[in-house]
Design an enzyme around this catalytic site. Structure first.
Site, short mmCIF file in Angstrom:
data_model
loop_
_atom_site.label_atom_id
_atom_site.label_comp_id
_atom_site.label_asym_id
_atom_site.label_seq_id
_atom_site.Cartn_x
_atom_site.Cartn_y
_atom_site.Cartn_z
N GLY A 44 4.12 -8.54 -11.22
CA GLY A 44 4.17 -8.48 -12.68
C GLY A 44 3.04 -9.22 -13.36
N LYS A 45 2.12 -9.79 -12.55
CA LYS A 45 1.07 -10.58 -13.22
C LYS A 45 -0.16 -9.75 -13.61
CE LYS A 45 -0.86 -12.39 -8.88
NZ LYS A 45 -1.02 -13.58 -8.07
N GLY A 52 -0.12 -7.79 -4.99
CA GLY A 52 0.10 -8.52 -6.24
C GLY A 52 0.58 -7.67 -7.40
N SER A 94 1.56 -5.62 2.93
CA SER A 94 1.30 -5.37 1.49
C SER A 94 2.59 -4.96 0.77
CB SER A 94 0.22 -4.28 1.32
OG SER A 94 -1.01 -4.74 1.82
N PRO A 95 3.70 -5.71 0.99
CA PRO A 95 4.98 -5.33 0.38
C PRO A 95 5.00 -5.51 -1.13
CG PRO A 95 5.18 -7.49 1.40
CD PRO A 95 3.82 -6.98 1.76
N TYR A 108 -8.56 -11.36 10.98
CA TYR A 108 -8.40 -12.04 9.68
C TYR A 108 -9.31 -13.26 9.61
CZ TYR A 108 -4.03 -9.34 9.12
OH TYR A 108 -3.09 -8.34 9.02
N LEU A 162 3.15 -5.82 -7.73
CA LEU A 162 4.60 -5.88 -7.97
C LEU A 162 5.10 -7.27 -8.36
CD1 LEU A 162 5.64 -3.45 -5.11
CD2 LEU A 162 6.14 -3.10 -7.54
#
Length: 313
Positions: free
Chosen positions: A215-216, A211, A206-207, A61, A213
């Site tokens: 809602g944006k 991004g 990546s739960p 990372y 989930l």
């Protein structure tokens, strides 16, 4: 069901963690443009203050920058933090000796004597699961890691890793895989069931589906960069699912879409590790734990996302 071993019990007690993939990653996460070290530091502080103490990073990372940042933060906090990092199996790393050597590098960057969990990032093209686990055994024997995990291992590789470690009396602590309401492959291919059966903690990366989930994002407002093209098909089918998630959130005293999506994973027996680019996201993520969806709500979410899969075939 295998009894969870004493060494790995701490992992099963954690409801939610913090993923540090965004820390220094420019390609997927736009580090430097969408978030800075200062904001990352704030997300770390807020997470800790809200009881999120498990932080997952990796040597790859930000090419080691994520580990360095974590090390810097750890020096400046009094609070206990559980640290997990990962070995990246580059194809030229062909013997078990590369694994303790890589961990030594990670420990130096993080500035600690040992980590709580050391994981193999992906199955290797040049090293068998058995060879990799022999390298991990070495790490445990040298006191460089408390427990051993794998990541992105399917059922077959998982069993081979588990069996090799068992010969040395070491439990396989975890398997970190991609798992979210919009990616339920581990339920279908037997990985989740096998982890539960063997007392292995399934960690979900990546739960929030990068991004989606929260809602944006929508078809009109897709995620930036590579994520936009990756999810173009899914965005078309997302509105009814997001409506259901939002309605369920309202029934639980205004929980956000992200909190409902994270809680669904907790109800499934997984440990989600959402990333956070700033304090607001960290606070939102932490609110995914400490409460429970009803069984009926979990079933409704299952059905809604099941149909999503059927449509996308």
């Amino acid at each position: 069901m295998t009894e969870v071993s004493n060494e790995t019990r701490f992992l099963h007690a954690i409801e939610i963690g913090l993923g540090a993939w965004q820390w220094g990653d420019r390609l997927v996460w736009g580090y430097g443009q969408t978030h800075t070290d200062k904001e990352i530091r704030e997300s770390f502080d807020v997470s800790l203050s809200l009881g999120v103490r498990f932080i997952d990073t990796a040597e790859i990372y930000g090419s080691g920058y994520s580990e360095r940042l974590l090390g810097k933060f750890l020096k400046e906090t009094e609070q206990p933090v559980l640290v997990a990092t990962k070995f990246f199996p580059w194809p030229w790393k062909i013997t078990k000796g590369f694994i303790p050597r890589a961990l030594k590098g990670s420990l130096e960057r993080i500035g600690v004597d040992a980590v709580d969990l050391y994981q193999i990032h992906w199955p290797s093209v040049t090293m068998s699961p058995e060879t990799m686990m022999e390298g991990m055994v070495e790490c445990v024997k040298r006191g460089m890691t408390r427990t051993v995990g794998v990541s992105n291992f399917g059922e077959k590789h998982l069993i081979r890793a588990y069996t090799t470690l068992a010969r040395h009396g070491i439990p396989l602590a975890s398997n970190q895989v991609h798992y979210s309401l919009l990616n339920r492959e581990v339920e279908k291919n037997g990985t989740l069931a096998r982890c539960k059966e063997l007392g292995i903690r399934l960690i979900a990366y990546s739960p929030l589906e990068k991004g989606l989930l929260t809602g944006k994002y929508s078809l009109e407002n897709p995620p930036p960069g590579v994520r936009g093209s990756q999810y173009s098909e899914l965005l078309k089918k997302l509105p009814p699912v997001m409506k259901l998630i939002t309605d369920i959130g309202l029934d639980h005293g205004n929980k956000t879409a992200a909190q409902v999506a994270l809680n669904w994973l907790i109800c499934k027996g997984a440990l989600p590790i959402p990333g956070a680019k700033n304090s607001k996201q960290a606070e939102n993520n932490a609110g995914g734990a400490g409460w429970r969806l009803t069984e009926e709500e979990v079933i409704k979410l299952d059905e809604a996302t099941e149909r999503l899969r059927e449509h996308s075939k």
